[in-house]
Design an enzyme around this catalytic site. Structure first.
Site, PDB file in Angstrom:
ATOM      1  N   LYS A  96      -6.353   7.717  11.920  1.00 36.91           N
ATOM      2  CA  LYS A  96      -6.786   8.529  10.415  1.00 36.91           C
ATOM      3  C   LYS A  96      -7.020   9.751  10.519  1.00 36.91           C
ATOM      4  CE  LYS A  96      -8.078   3.864   8.610  1.00 36.91           C
ATOM      5  NZ  LYS A  96      -8.955   3.058   8.135  1.00 36.91           N
ATOM      6  N   CYS A 148     -15.274  -2.558  -1.112  1.00 37.16           N
ATOM      7  CA  CYS A 148     -13.965  -2.834  -0.446  1.00 37.16           C
ATOM      8  C   CYS A 148     -13.342  -3.774  -1.507  1.00 37.16           C
ATOM      9  CB  CYS A 148     -14.037  -3.275   1.034  1.00 37.16           C
ATOM     10  SG  CYS A 148     -14.647  -4.954   1.217  1.00 37.16           S
ATOM     11  N   CYS A 174     -16.817  -7.832   4.860  1.00 39.38           N
ATOM     12  CA  CYS A 174     -17.128  -8.057   6.255  1.00 39.38           C
ATOM     13  C   CYS A 174     -17.521  -6.790   7.138  1.00 39.38           C
ATOM     14  CB  CYS A 174     -15.725  -8.533   6.874  1.00 39.38           C
ATOM     15  SG  CYS A 174     -14.523  -7.446   7.376  1.00 39.38           S
ATOM     16  N   ARG A 213       0.763  -1.206   0.057  1.00 40.92           N
ATOM     17  CA  ARG A 213       0.142   0.036  -0.123  1.00 40.92           C
ATOM     18  C   ARG A 213       0.918   1.037  -0.056  1.00 40.92           C
ATOM     19  NH1 ARG A 213      -4.193   0.210   4.909  1.00 40.92           N
ATOM     20  NH2 ARG A 213      -5.124  -1.305   3.478  1.00 40.92           N
ATOM     21  N   LYS A 215      -4.458   1.921  14.579  1.00 42.39           N
ATOM     22  CA  LYS A 215      -4.444   2.890  13.572  1.00 42.39           C
ATOM     23  C   LYS A 215      -5.002   4.243  13.903  1.00 42.39           C
ATOM     24  CE  LYS A 215      -6.681  -0.162  10.748  1.00 42.39           C
ATOM     25  NZ  LYS A 215      -7.775  -0.815  10.135  1.00 42.39           N
ATOM     26  N   CYS A 237     -14.388  -1.080   5.450  1.00 43.91           N
ATOM     27  CA  CYS A 237     -13.446  -0.203   4.656  1.00 43.91           C
ATOM     28  C   CYS A 237     -13.998   0.419   3.530  1.00 43.91           C
ATOM     29  CB  CYS A 237     -12.445  -1.604   3.953  1.00 43.91           C
ATOM     30  SG  CYS A 237     -11.639  -2.343   5.172  1.00 43.91           S
ATOM     31  N   ARG A 243      -2.127   6.709   9.370  1.00 39.82           N
ATOM     32  CA  ARG A 243      -2.151   6.284   7.868  1.00 39.82           C
ATOM     33  C   ARG A 243      -2.219   7.594   7.090  1.00 39.82           C
ATOM     34  NH1 ARG A 243      -4.339   1.317   7.845  1.00 39.82           N
ATOM     35  NH2 ARG A 243      -3.604  -0.248   9.588  1.00 39.82           N
ATOM     36  N   CYS A 258      -8.168 -10.253   0.741  1.00 36.60           N
ATOM     37  CA  CYS A 258      -8.364 -10.024   2.085  1.00 36.60           C
ATOM     38  C   CYS A 258      -8.593 -11.078   2.837  1.00 36.60           C
ATOM     39  CB  CYS A 258      -9.625  -8.932   2.359  1.00 36.60           C
ATOM     40  SG  CYS A 258      -9.728  -8.418   4.020  1.00 36.60           S
TER      41      CYS A 258
HETATM   42 FE1  SRM Z   1      -9.418  -1.341   5.854  1.00 36.45          FE
HETATM   43  C1  SRM Z   1      -8.442  -4.086   7.532  1.00 36.45           C
HETATM   44  C2  SRM Z   1      -8.449  -2.896   3.006  1.00 36.45           C
HETATM   45  C3  SRM Z   1      -9.879   1.741   4.226  1.00 36.45           C
HETATM   46  C4  SRM Z   1     -11.385  -0.568   8.433  1.00 36.45           C
HETATM   47  N1  SRM Z   1      -8.632  -3.165   5.115  1.00 36.45           N
HETATM   48  C5  SRM Z   1      -7.920  -4.107   6.226  1.00 36.45           C
HETATM   49  C6  SRM Z   1      -7.033  -5.043   5.499  1.00 36.45           C
HETATM   50  C7  SRM Z   1      -5.855  -4.456   5.451  1.00 36.45           C
HETATM   51  C8  SRM Z   1      -7.576  -6.513   5.790  1.00 36.45           C
HETATM   52  C9  SRM Z   1      -6.539  -6.999   7.076  1.00 36.45           C
HETATM   53  O1  SRM Z   1      -6.326  -6.323   7.960  1.00 36.45           O
HETATM   54  O2  SRM Z   1      -5.989  -8.177   6.737  1.00 36.45           O
HETATM   55  C10 SRM Z   1      -7.659  -5.201   4.119  1.00 36.45           C
HETATM   56  C11 SRM Z   1      -6.812  -5.230   2.723  1.00 36.45           C
HETATM   57  C12 SRM Z   1      -7.805  -5.898   1.915  1.00 36.45           C
HETATM   58  C13 SRM Z   1      -6.750  -5.996   0.602  1.00 36.45           C
HETATM   59  O3  SRM Z   1      -6.859  -7.316   0.420  1.00 36.45           O
HETATM   60  O4  SRM Z   1      -6.410  -5.200  -0.297  1.00 36.45           O
HETATM   61  C14 SRM Z   1      -8.247  -3.433   3.995  1.00 36.45           C
HETATM   62  N2  SRM Z   1      -9.187  -0.751   3.783  1.00 36.45           N
HETATM   63  C15 SRM Z   1      -8.839  -1.328   2.849  1.00 36.45           C
HETATM   64  C16 SRM Z   1      -9.043  -0.630   1.587  1.00 36.45           C
HETATM   65  C17 SRM Z   1      -7.924  -1.109   0.461  1.00 36.45           C
HETATM   66  C18 SRM Z   1     -10.504  -0.995   1.209  1.00 36.45           C
HETATM   67  C19 SRM Z   1     -10.799  -0.433  -0.303  1.00 36.45           C
HETATM   68  O5  SRM Z   1     -11.262  -1.258  -1.062  1.00 36.45           O
HETATM   69  O6  SRM Z   1     -10.239   0.517  -0.747  1.00 36.45           O
HETATM   70  C20 SRM Z   1      -9.144   0.789   2.160  1.00 36.45           C
HETATM   71  C21 SRM Z   1      -7.381   1.074   2.015  1.00 36.45           C
HETATM   72  C22 SRM Z   1      -7.289   2.537   2.668  1.00 36.45           C
HETATM   73  C23 SRM Z   1      -5.847   2.889   2.538  1.00 36.45           C
HETATM   74  O7  SRM Z   1      -5.676   3.417   1.530  1.00 36.45           O
HETATM   75  O8  SRM Z   1      -5.246   3.406   3.638  1.00 36.45           O
HETATM   76  C24 SRM Z   1      -9.483   0.584   3.610  1.00 36.45           C
HETATM   77  N3  SRM Z   1     -10.580   0.416   6.310  1.00 36.45           N
HETATM   78  C25 SRM Z   1     -10.514   1.373   5.513  1.00 36.45           C
HETATM   79  C26 SRM Z   1     -11.564   2.276   6.021  1.00 36.45           C
HETATM   80  C27 SRM Z   1     -12.111   3.648   5.250  1.00 36.45           C
HETATM   81  C28 SRM Z   1     -11.161   4.898   5.658  1.00 36.45           C
HETATM   82  O9  SRM Z   1     -10.378   4.819   6.333  1.00 36.45           O
HETATM   83  O10 SRM Z   1     -11.779   6.018   5.297  1.00 36.45           O
HETATM   84  C29 SRM Z   1     -11.928   1.628   7.221  1.00 36.45           C
HETATM   85  C30 SRM Z   1     -12.976   2.381   8.183  1.00 36.45           C
HETATM   86  C31 SRM Z   1     -12.604   3.613   8.742  1.00 36.45           C
HETATM   87  C32 SRM Z   1     -11.984   3.049  10.152  1.00 36.45           C
HETATM   88  O11 SRM Z   1     -10.757   2.600  10.342  1.00 36.45           O
HETATM   89  O12 SRM Z   1     -12.577   3.014  11.098  1.00 36.45           O
HETATM   90  C33 SRM Z   1     -11.181   0.766   7.494  1.00 36.45           C
HETATM   91  N4  SRM Z   1      -9.831  -2.082   7.713  1.00 36.45           N
HETATM   92  C34 SRM Z   1     -10.530  -1.384   8.755  1.00 36.45           C
HETATM   93  C35 SRM Z   1     -10.751  -2.126   9.713  1.00 36.45           C
HETATM   94  C36 SRM Z   1     -11.369  -1.905  10.846  1.00 36.45           C
HETATM   95  C37 SRM Z   1     -10.672  -1.334  11.961  1.00 36.45           C
HETATM   96  C38 SRM Z   1     -11.406  -0.891  13.315  1.00 36.45           C
HETATM   97  O13 SRM Z   1     -11.486   0.046  13.849  1.00 36.45           O
HETATM   98  O14 SRM Z   1     -11.849  -1.813  13.599  1.00 36.45           O
HETATM   99  C39 SRM Z   1      -9.751  -3.305   9.630  1.00 36.45           C
HETATM  100  C40 SRM Z   1      -9.417  -4.496  10.452  1.00 36.45           C
HETATM  101  C41 SRM Z   1      -8.516  -4.102  11.422  1.00 36.45           C
HETATM  102  O15 SRM Z   1      -7.696  -3.036  11.407  1.00 36.45           O
HETATM  103  O16 SRM Z   1      -8.319  -5.035  12.340  1.00 36.45           O
HETATM  104  C42 SRM Z   1      -9.342  -3.433   8.191  1.00 36.45           C
HETATM  105 FE1  SF4 Z   2     -11.311  -6.934   4.043  1.00 38.60          FE
HETATM  106 FE2  SF4 Z   2     -13.491  -6.237   5.398  1.00 38.60          FE
HETATM  107 FE3  SF4 Z   2     -11.925  -4.403   4.630  1.00 38.60          FE
HETATM  108 FE4  SF4 Z   2     -13.437  -5.509   2.998  1.00 38.60          FE
HETATM  109  S1  SF4 Z   2     -14.163  -4.423   4.671  1.00 38.60           S
HETATM  110  S2  SF4 Z   2     -11.398  -4.990   2.735  1.00 38.60           S
HETATM  111  S3  SF4 Z   2     -13.596  -7.745   3.627  1.00 38.60           S
HETATM  112  S4  SF4 Z   2     -11.444  -6.300   5.934  1.00 38.60           S
END
Ligand code: SRM
Ligand code: SF4
Length: 566
Positions: free
Chosen positions: A217, A432, A477, A83, A215, A481, A152, A438
């Site tokens: 943000k 997402c 899930c 990333r 994390k 994201c 981030r 993922c």
């Molecule tokens: Fe996310 C985890 C993809 C934006 C909340 N996110 C993940 C992981 C890394 C899975 C993992 O931990 O193993 C995913 C990788 C998937 C893959 O195969 O690429 C993943 N997140 C993404 C992306 C690529 C979604 C997309 O389709 O664009 C976004 C990348 C952002 C970036 O460039 O930095 C992405 N994730 C977000 C957002 C939206 C935002 O930030 O505006 C959120 C919700 C906002 C927030 O953080 O509360 C988000 N991602 C999560 C979470 C839940 C965090 C939590 O507070 O519980 C996880 C799981 C975790 O961290 O344990 C997670």
């Molecule tokens: Fe993976 Fe869940 Fe984030 Fe989708 S919402 S990229 S399934 S961690």
């Protein structure tokens, strides 16, 4: 050493195991260098996948082949997601050309624009990781802190109508990003082979040896567009513009989307506006808030470690006092601001500086195959900048009047003009990545859109609602994201083919959606939505948004009990 770090280290024994890994990692070095050299496995050993995240890299395995490989007693099909860190999502033409080449060489799924306006490369093999990072360096891009328990990528919204202010805010976002970035030299040592410096206890003056509990943000929004979903950020800055001048930012704190369905103490939360600051104060305020979270975030339970929970546990008035104490002055009162949408305006827009920008809609942000080739053809001719959006779209910016006819012809010739006039629903849909990469996905999201959207559109059209933009977000899930909990309609994956259905977020991203049905399949989802759309068609006010209608008519409250899949 900073007194706060000593206090945290003294409590290390009570913390969750990730904290010890960070502490023992010698500021994110761990054994990454040795692990990369081990040819026997395609993966990284023990704790290194956790540390790799701070370097912007996720160890994954292709889940389409997981069961097959298990059956044959083979190790998982390890690969890595890289990333990039692109504060504000702005790239030069040369960087795009470079990225295109890098993705073709190292990624197996092209380029993926993320919901935080950066790029992910999927499917990079361990043996190619170093070369990939060095190639990125050559085009001026790194991946520091793109993942991990740190700040981030800082996101920055766009507003082409006030180009000068957009540039000013973009500049402040970049300064904020630079201020919050980890300082360890482990990154340069491991990926670029730069000589080892003797690491000292003060290598991370802001983060310290334990980094953050989770994390963190930060985002900047420029009204009337809330494209970044500022209320979903840990810290959000909303630009306040008066008499064509940026006079400062409304400060918001405590947003977050992630939740686990199995815990009652886990929930999405909207950030709240708590005050106003001057433009130049933003980087420092972001740093102070990050430090408060560093010192007070929950390090025992990672589910409770996000800043939103720290705020709810310790209280807003406690937080405001600590912030004032550390800043040495109180916040000013926030200004009234008005958001009109959180989607992107697709197509052509002209800024107040006379320059044009063109937003191309990229479905789920995925650029691969024929689309990647078409875009590559475009970059060769196009001379301006490229901006990625938090709605996973791509903008061509800085276009002069005299360049317009040629660029339009070029887009037509390459078959890209359709991306400037996409199907209305597609332009309001965000998904997402989910499967196959993922590790947390329970259902499809990105790969589900091409089959779900036509059926969804069919339902809309059967009620005469084809012209109604509805924000639709699908995630594999509950982690959220694609920021589903602020969409008008959202599906969050529960199991293959089953989703939770959330309804009633607003078109401007300032209201949480409600859980309407749990564990429902496609047939049931479409049936429920069809019923609500039918009511909308007869009862909605003129120009009323679907989410607003559901809330006004209390259709969501009227549910006697949550609908479960039968
Ligand atoms: Fe996310 C985890 C993809 C934006 C909340 N996110 C993940 C992981 C890394 C899975 C993992 O931990 O193993 C995913 C990788 C998937 C893959 O195969 O690429 C993943 N997140 C993404 C992306 C690529 C979604 C997309 O389709 O664009 C976004 C990348 C952002 C970036 O460039 O930095 C992405 N994730 C977000 C957002 C939206 C935002 O930030 O505006 C959120 C919700 C906002 C927030 O953080 O509360 C988000 N991602 C999560 C979470 C839940 C965090 C939590 O507070 O519980 C996880 C799981 C975790 O961290 O344990 C997670
Ligand atoms: Fe993976 Fe869940 Fe984030 Fe989708 S919402 S990229 S399934 S961690």
């Amino acid at each position: 050493m900073n007194r706060q770090f000593t206090t945290l280290i003294a409590d290390l024994g009570q913390f969750n195991s990730n904290e010890l890994v960070k502490f023992s990692s010698k500021f994110l070095r761990g054994n990454i260098d040795q692990g990369l050299k081990n040819p026997v496995t395609g993966g990284m050993p023990a704790d290194d996948p956790l540390l790799l995240k701070f370097h912007g890299i996720y160890q994954q395995d292709n889940r389409d082949f997981r069961a097959q490989r298990q059956e044959r007693l083979l190790e998982p099909n390890y690969q890595f997601m890289v990333r990039l860190r692109i504060p504000g999502g702005l790239l030069s033409k040369q960087q795009w050309i470079g990225l295109d080449a890098i993705s073709r060489k190292y990624s197996d799924r092209g380029i993926r624009i993320t919901t935080r306006q950066t790029i992910q490369l999927h499917g990079v093999r361990k043996r190619n990781l170093k070369a990939c990072m060095q190639a990125l360096k050559r085009i001026g891009i790194d991946t520091v802190a793109a993942c991990g328990d740190d700040s981030r990528g800082v996101v920055c919204g766009g507003n082409p109508m006030i180009s000068r202010i957009s540039r000013e805010v973009q500049e402040i976002a970049k300064r904020t990003s630079n201020r919050l970035i980890p300082r360890t030299s482990a990154y340069e040592e491991i990926w670029y082979g730069e000589s080892k410096s003797l690491h000292s206890a003060n290598e991370e003056p802001i983060y310290g040896p334990l980094y953050l509990p989770r994390k963190f943000k930060v985002g900047f929004a420029i009204p009337p567009t809330n494209d970044i979903d500022v209320y979903g950020q840990d810290v959000g800055f909303i630009a306040v513009v008066r008499k064509e001048r940026l006079i400062g930012f409304n400060l918001c704190v405590g947003g977050g989307m992630g939740q686990v369905d199995t815990r009652d103490d886990s929930y999405p939360r909207l950030a709240q506006e708590i005050g106003f600051i001057k433009p130049d104060e933003a980087p420092e305020v972001a740093e102070i808030i990050m430090e408060i979270q560093r010192d007070h975030g929950d390090r025992k339970d990672r589910h409770q470690a996000r800043f939103k929970y720290t705020l709810d546990r310790l209280g807003l008035s406690w937080f405001l006092n600590v912030l004032q104490e550390r800043r040495g002055k109180p916040l000013l009162a926030p200004y009234p601001i008005n958001f009109t949408r959180n989607s992107d305006d697709i197509g052509w827009q002209r800024g107040d500086d006379g320059l044009w920008q063109c937003t191309l809609h990229i479905e789920s942000g995925r650029i691969t195959g024929a689309l990647q080739d078409q875009l590559a053809g475009l970059y060769q001719q196009y001379g301006g900048f490229i901006r990625l959006t938090t709605n996973q779209n791509l903008q061509l910016t800085h276009i002069h009047d005299y360049e317009l006819p040629q660029l339009k012809t070029r887009l037509d010739d390459l078959g890209l003009a359709v991306l400037t006039e996409p199907d209305l629903q597609s332009a309001n849909t965000l998904t997402c990545v989910a499967l196959p990469t993922c590790g947390l996905a329970m259902a499809e999201a990105e790969r589900y859109v091409p089959s779900f959207l036509p059926k969804f559109n069919q339902v809309k059209s059967s009620h005469g609602l084809s012209g109604l933009p509805i924000t639709l977000r699908i995630t594999g899930c509950p982690n959220g994201c694609a920021r589903p909990y602020i969409a008008e309609i959202a599906l969050t994956g529960r199991a293959p083919g089953l989703y939770n259905l959330y309804l009633g977020g607003s078109h401007t991203g300032n209201r949480l959606a409600k859980l309407y049905a749990s564990n429902v399949n496609e047939v049931k989802i479409l049936e429920l939505l069809s019923d609500l759309m039918k009511r909308y068609k007869t009862l909605a006010h003129q120009n009323e948004r679907f989410g607003d209608f559901l809330v006004r008519t209390t259709l969501l409250e009227d549910m006697s009990e949550l609908i479960e899949n039968q």
